[in-house]
Design a protein around this motif. Structure first.
Motif, short mmCIF file in Angstrom:
data_model
loop_
_atom_site.label_atom_id
_atom_site.label_comp_id
_atom_site.label_asym_id
_atom_site.label_seq_id
_atom_site.Cartn_x
_atom_site.Cartn_y
_atom_site.Cartn_z
N MET A 195 8.63 -0.47 -5.24
CA MET A 195 7.45 0.24 -4.73
C MET A 195 6.32 0.17 -5.73
O MET A 195 6.53 0.42 -6.92
CB MET A 195 7.79 1.71 -4.44
CG MET A 195 8.78 1.92 -3.31
SD MET A 195 9.00 3.67 -2.84
CE MET A 195 9.95 4.27 -4.23
N LEU A 199 3.11 2.48 -1.96
CA LEU A 199 4.40 2.74 -1.34
C LEU A 199 5.08 3.95 -1.97
O LEU A 199 5.75 4.73 -1.29
CB LEU A 199 5.30 1.51 -1.46
CG LEU A 199 4.88 0.28 -0.67
CD1 LEU A 199 5.86 -0.86 -0.89
CD2 LEU A 199 4.77 0.59 0.82
N ASP A 202 3.50 7.10 -0.60
CA ASP A 202 3.96 7.31 0.77
C ASP A 202 5.40 7.83 0.78
O ASP A 202 5.76 8.70 1.59
CB ASP A 202 3.86 6.01 1.55
CG ASP A 202 4.06 6.20 3.05
OD1 ASP A 202 3.16 6.78 3.69
OD2 ASP A 202 5.11 5.78 3.57
N VAL A 226 -0.74 1.01 3.71
CA VAL A 226 0.72 1.03 3.60
C VAL A 226 1.32 -0.24 4.19
O VAL A 226 2.23 -0.85 3.61
CB VAL A 226 1.30 2.28 4.29
CG1 VAL A 226 2.82 2.21 4.31
CG2 VAL A 226 0.85 3.54 3.56
N GLN A 230 3.58 -2.90 2.22
CA GLN A 230 4.92 -3.24 2.70
C GLN A 230 5.08 -4.75 2.84
O GLN A 230 6.11 -5.32 2.48
CB GLN A 230 5.19 -2.55 4.03
CG GLN A 230 5.37 -1.05 3.93
CD GLN A 230 5.52 -0.38 5.28
OE1 GLN A 230 5.25 -0.99 6.32
NE2 GLN A 230 5.95 0.86 5.29
#
Length: 265
Positions: A195, A199, A202, A226, A230
């Motif tokens: 991450m 990320l 989140d 996001v 990802q």
């Protein structure tokens, strides 16, 4: 050493994403001091003379190196107020808690465009939650996400390339070792996808500040950030796993699944 233009463009894109994230965070209940902590990372990404070093995994005894494709940033002291209404929270006397998220990441821009390349060279992702109960007694919950160095001297425990680890050094810095009836061990390293800050934010928001997370997800600009993160960070991780199990036979992977999950056969 001169930064490669392709890397510079990539870094500017990351800096732009963090700038857009600041705009999204300004719309919800996040302290301005926390939002401003992103400024350091934005400056580091835009700085054309800043090439963050990383460990050469072919020989971890060598000094750290930097290349024209190095990029990285550090974000510290990003604070969120934790929802303490959970029915499985203990002790119940904790009515107020705050979460501190710190992320230090270094990567190397992939000039050859591999689909399943490990996105980072190093990652230190720390979460420290402090709560207070009667008499201002401090309670702590801490864990971190690490990137394991492949060339480092092997330990007795299994280390997936990215793993969550509860406690660790952060827990040891607290002088009050009265943990009640809890049993504190050197916990298993639990495999987890890597991450970056987007990320990571989140992830902690969805777990510890659900109302804030729901507010953020109503913002299309936030969900776009996001989704981009990802695609950049999670896709190589899960793509390498999918390829190992035969879902992408036509794509040549560059990330060994045995590093992601040492138990895989």
């Amino acid at each position: 050493m001169v930064i490669d233009k392709r890397n510079l463009d990539f870094r500017k894109k990351l800096a732009e994403e963090l700038t857009f994230l600041k705009v999204a965070l300004n719309k919800v209940s996040v302290e301005k001091k926390s939002i401003d902590s992103l400024d350091r990372a934005i400056r580091e990404l835009k700085n054309e003379s800043y090439l963050p070093p990383f460990v050469d995994e072919k020989d971890t005894n060598l000094p750290t190196i930097a290349t024209p494709f190095s990029w990285g940033y550090s974000i510290k002291d990003f604070i969120l107020q934790v929802d303490t209404s959970s029915s499985i929270q203990y002790p119940k006397s904790v009515k107020k808690a705050s979460l501190q998220l710190s992320v230090d990441v270094v990567g190397e821009f992939d000039k050859d465009g591999h689909l399943f390349l490990d996105p980072f060279k190093s990652l230190e992702f720390n979460v420290v939650i402090e709560g207070y109960s009667r008499g201002s007694k401090k309670h702590i919950f801490t864990y971190h996400l690490d990137r394991d160095l492949k060339g480092k001297k092997p330990s007795n425990e299994v280390h997936p390339s990215y793993h969550f680890h509860y406690g660790g050094r952060k827990l040891g810095t607290y002088t009050d070792k009265n943990f009640g009836n809890s049993l504190i061990l050197d916990m298993p390293r639990l495999m987890h996808y890597p991450m970056d800050f987007i990320l990571g934010l989140d992830f902690v928001a969805s777990n510890f500040t659900p109302d804030l997370w729901k507010s953020l997800k109503r913002d299309p600009a936030y969900t776009k950030l996001v989704r981009q993160a990802q695609d950049r960070v999670m896709k190589p991780y899960f793509g390498a796993l999918a390829q190992h199990f035969g879902f992408h036979d036509k794509i040549v992977g560059t990330w060994k699944v045995s590093q992601i999950l040492p138990q895989v056969i």
